[in-house]
Write an enzyme that holds these catalytic residues in place. Structure first.
Site, PDB file in Angstrom:
ATOM      1  CD  GLU A  98      -7.029 -46.398 -47.079  1.00 55.14           C
ATOM      2  OE1 GLU A  98      -6.470 -45.411 -46.543  1.00 55.14           O
ATOM      3  OE2 GLU A  98      -8.216 -46.687 -46.863  1.00 55.14           O
ATOM      4  CG  ASP A  99      -4.318 -43.330 -44.113  1.00 53.17           C
ATOM      5  OD1 ASP A  99      -5.014 -44.295 -44.487  1.00 53.17           O
ATOM      6  OD2 ASP A  99      -4.754 -42.430 -43.373  1.00 53.17           O
ATOM      7  CG  ASP A 102      -6.904 -50.461 -36.818  1.00 52.03           C
ATOM      8  OD1 ASP A 102      -6.478 -51.565 -36.449  1.00 52.03           O
ATOM      9  OD2 ASP A 102      -7.377 -49.627 -36.030  1.00 52.03           O
ATOM     10  CG  PHE A 151      -4.390 -43.479 -32.515  1.00 52.53           C
ATOM     11  CD1 PHE A 151      -5.422 -44.003 -33.279  1.00 52.53           C
ATOM     12  CD2 PHE A 151      -4.127 -42.117 -32.585  1.00 52.53           C
ATOM     13  CE1 PHE A 151      -6.187 -43.178 -34.101  1.00 52.53           C
ATOM     14  CE2 PHE A 151      -4.886 -41.286 -33.412  1.00 52.53           C
ATOM     15  CZ  PHE A 151      -5.914 -41.821 -34.165  1.00 52.53           C
ATOM     16  NE  ARG A 164      -6.319 -34.784 -41.658  1.00 49.62           N
ATOM     17  CZ  ARG A 164      -6.933 -35.978 -41.649  1.00 49.62           C
ATOM     18  NH1 ARG A 164      -6.262 -37.054 -42.007  1.00 49.62           N
ATOM     19  NH2 ARG A 164      -8.179 -36.093 -41.281  1.00 49.62           N
TER      20      ARG A 164
HETATM   21  P1  5GP Z   1      -9.872 -49.545 -40.720  1.00 48.04           P
HETATM   22  O1  5GP Z   1     -11.199 -49.471 -41.405  1.00 48.04           O
HETATM   23  O2  5GP Z   1      -8.872 -50.389 -41.472  1.00 48.04           O
HETATM   24  O3  5GP Z   1     -10.011 -49.987 -39.303  1.00 48.04           O
HETATM   25  O4  5GP Z   1      -9.328 -48.077 -40.580  1.00 48.04           O
HETATM   26  C1  5GP Z   1      -8.884 -47.334 -41.643  1.00 48.04           C
HETATM   27  C2  5GP Z   1      -8.872 -45.858 -41.307  1.00 48.04           C
HETATM   28  O5  5GP Z   1      -8.900 -45.651 -39.894  1.00 48.04           O
HETATM   29  C3  5GP Z   1      -7.600 -45.193 -41.770  1.00 48.04           C
HETATM   30  O6  5GP Z   1      -7.695 -44.739 -43.091  1.00 48.04           O
HETATM   31  C4  5GP Z   1      -7.446 -44.069 -40.759  1.00 48.04           C
HETATM   32  O7  5GP Z   1      -8.204 -42.950 -41.148  1.00 48.04           O
HETATM   33  C5  5GP Z   1      -8.028 -44.634 -39.491  1.00 48.04           C
HETATM   34  N1  5GP Z   1      -6.995 -45.206 -38.600  1.00 48.04           N
HETATM   35  C6  5GP Z   1      -6.779 -46.499 -38.293  1.00 48.04           C
HETATM   36  N2  5GP Z   1      -5.743 -46.639 -37.443  1.00 48.04           N
HETATM   37  C7  5GP Z   1      -5.280 -45.388 -37.214  1.00 48.04           C
HETATM   38  C8  5GP Z   1      -4.194 -44.863 -36.436  1.00 48.04           C
HETATM   39  O8  5GP Z   1      -3.404 -45.554 -35.755  1.00 48.04           O
HETATM   40  N3  5GP Z   1      -4.030 -43.520 -36.462  1.00 48.04           N
HETATM   41  C9  5GP Z   1      -4.831 -42.692 -37.182  1.00 48.04           C
HETATM   42  N4  5GP Z   1      -4.570 -41.392 -37.133  1.00 48.04           N
HETATM   43  N5  5GP Z   1      -5.857 -43.148 -37.923  1.00 48.04           N
HETATM   44  C10 5GP Z   1      -6.080 -44.487 -37.951  1.00 48.04           C
HETATM   45 MG    MG Z   2      -7.101 -44.127 -45.001  1.00 48.35          MG
HETATM   46 MG    MG Z   3      -8.659 -39.858 -39.046  1.00 48.00          MG
END
Ligand code: 5GP
Ligand code: MG
Ligand code: MG
Length: 179
Positions: A98-99, A102, A151, A164
């Protein structure tokens, strides 16, 4: 980019060094085993490409695309499969790449979805983790960087599909997303 970016949070050099460190641990964990790494599109493209090249373990690669955020910066709470795996993971050692984590919503959904397909093992490696994720009871074995609740964009991460391709992780100026 210009004034759209507020600051560089993690440099390319720091990312490279961290991925080398994580790759060594992953190599040790999967020595002698077949490993399938699963990248979560599109954000994990850069991590997948660089982590895969840092590994000595031979791997196969597959991709999944899910949607949880839409075009904005807020989690919608809804996870949809946009593209499923091409391969059957039953009996395989699977590492989700995963990148960023959050809320942890996407990942906990992925873990239960992939977990129900009976892999031999299922672990997670993420480049970035935000503070909210630490509160959720999800087991993430390998974490690159814990970052503040801001963010971020770059190194695969987008805002409205932009940024990206930045080779580093940076924070976006609030004026860009109306914050
Ligand atoms: P989660 O479900 O854990 O809240 O979010 C996961 C996804 O939300 C990540 O794979 C990404 O696509 C997006 N995301 C969450 N935080 C960020 C952030 O700070 N920047 C960006 N660009 N995407 C985020
Ligand atoms: Mg992701
Ligand atoms: Mg995104």
């Amino acid at each position: 980019m210009g004034t759209d970016l507020k600051s560089v949070l993690i440099t390319k050099e720091e990312i490279d060094a961290k991925l080398a460190e994580l790759a060594a641990k992953i190599d040790a964990e999967y020595a002698g085993k077949d490993l399938l790494i699963v990248g979560v599109l599109k954000g994990a493209v850069m991590v997948m490409a660089d982590l895969a090249r840092a590994l000595s373990t031979p791997v196969t690669m597959d991709w999944m695309a899910v949607s949880s955020y839409g075009a904005g910066t807020q989690s919608s709470g809804v996870v949809r499969i946009l593209k499923d795996l091409d391969t059957d993971i039953k009996g395989k050692h699977v590492l989700i790449v995963e990148d960023i984590i959050d809320s942890g919503l996407t990942l906990s959904w992925l873990l239960s979805n992939l977990g129900s397909r009976e892999p031999a093992s299922l672990e997670v490696c993420t480049l970035l983790r935000k503070p909210e994720a630490a509160k959720v009871a999800i087991d993430v074995k390998w974490i690159g960087f814990d970052i503040p609740n801001e963010f971020v964009v770059g190194y695969g991460l987008d805002y409205a599909e932009k940024y990206r391709n930045l080779p580093f992780v940076g924070t976006l100026a609030p004026h860009v997303y109306g914050g």
